[in-house]
Enzyme design. Sequence first.
Site, short mmCIF file in Angstrom:
data_model
loop_
_atom_site.label_atom_id
_atom_site.label_comp_id
_atom_site.label_asym_id
_atom_site.label_seq_id
_atom_site.Cartn_x
_atom_site.Cartn_y
_atom_site.Cartn_z
N ILE A 1 -49.74 12.85 15.22
CA ILE A 1 -48.76 13.04 16.28
C ILE A 1 -47.45 13.46 15.64
CG2 ILE A 1 -49.82 11.48 17.96
CD1 ILE A 1 -47.94 9.30 17.14
N ASP A 2 -46.60 14.10 16.42
CA ASP A 2 -45.36 14.65 15.88
C ASP A 2 -44.46 13.57 15.28
OD1 ASP A 2 -46.14 17.13 16.79
OD2 ASP A 2 -44.99 16.99 18.65
N LYS A 3 -43.60 13.99 14.39
CA LYS A 3 -42.65 13.08 13.75
C LYS A 3 -41.89 12.24 14.76
CE LYS A 3 -38.27 13.16 11.18
NZ LYS A 3 -37.26 14.03 10.52
#
Length: 345
Positions: free
Chosen positions: A157-159
């Site tokens: 998942i994104d930062k």
Amino acid sequence: MIENTDLEQDSAEDSDDLYEHHRIVVDKGQALLRLDKFLMDRLPNVTRNKLQSAIRSESVQVNQQPVKVSYKVKPQDVITITLAEPPRDTNVVPENIPLNILYEDDELLVVNKEAGMVVHPAYNNWNGTLVNALTYYLQNLPTARNGEGRPGLVHRIDKDTSGLLVIAKTEYSMAYLARQFFDHSIERTYIALVWGSPKEDAGTITGHVGRSAKDRKVMTVYPEGDYGKHAVTHYKVLRRFKYVSLLQCNLETGRTHQIRAHMKYLGHPLFADATYGGDKILQGMPTGSYKTFVENAFKLMPRQALHARSLGFIHPATKAFIQFDSELPEDFRNVLEKWALYEEQ
């Protein structure tokens, strides 16, 4: 979810066909072109160095045969890529970073990642990542073919997205889970706060997602399917506030920035999402006390309002379906409470 080459990555222990990650059939009109250059255009998340390493390690095959990096792609060639993860150019340094582990057994663990933590080491982010923390935490990691240890990361998942990730602890579990991601049978539920109010209480967004020609950091929806990868997001409105709405999003596919790109395409960018324009006042007059209110809300949650709420899959060992849920993080809860209070004024 491996916001990797993609949110998804797929692996194979014994069968390249079983866990094929990508399959590309070259167009009839394709001019002769070096394989690595050809794939750079088709796999924009992967660097040339990683592609060349993949080709050398025979993880990329043409017409079911290993080839050299200098191979010239020909019309009607069938190219397959079967990596569980893109090859790394550097060893991962173990770091003693606290992990919020919701569940763990001999086969896997489920981590609740906080916003701001990068999942995998990459350029400008070699340290402080989830993989650095997992490399320290897990003492008996699966071993890559070059002998390096690596956590069994099958999605990302994104930062600045918070929420759940499943990590494999054995090669078997890694392959078993990866297959479920490849088949889109993993149940993934996200909670998102978006600008505006969708017309329908529930709906489905279908549109290929691929890199923008103008900015490679941004994903764009290509509704005609002429570029990018097939992507499907199902959404349901949980609550409508005055200028924003709280949504539940379920992923049928897991492309890079899928929810963020799909919501912008729908006309409802995620609240505070700087990459997709959600860090500006998109509803209501940007003046006076309302402007101050929204700016304060941005300060409370200076990242996209997206949380990976739940994750369900078939356990590699027991073969039983298991599901995990996580509460919204504090910044998300605070912003929702702020919008609720604003609505009551």
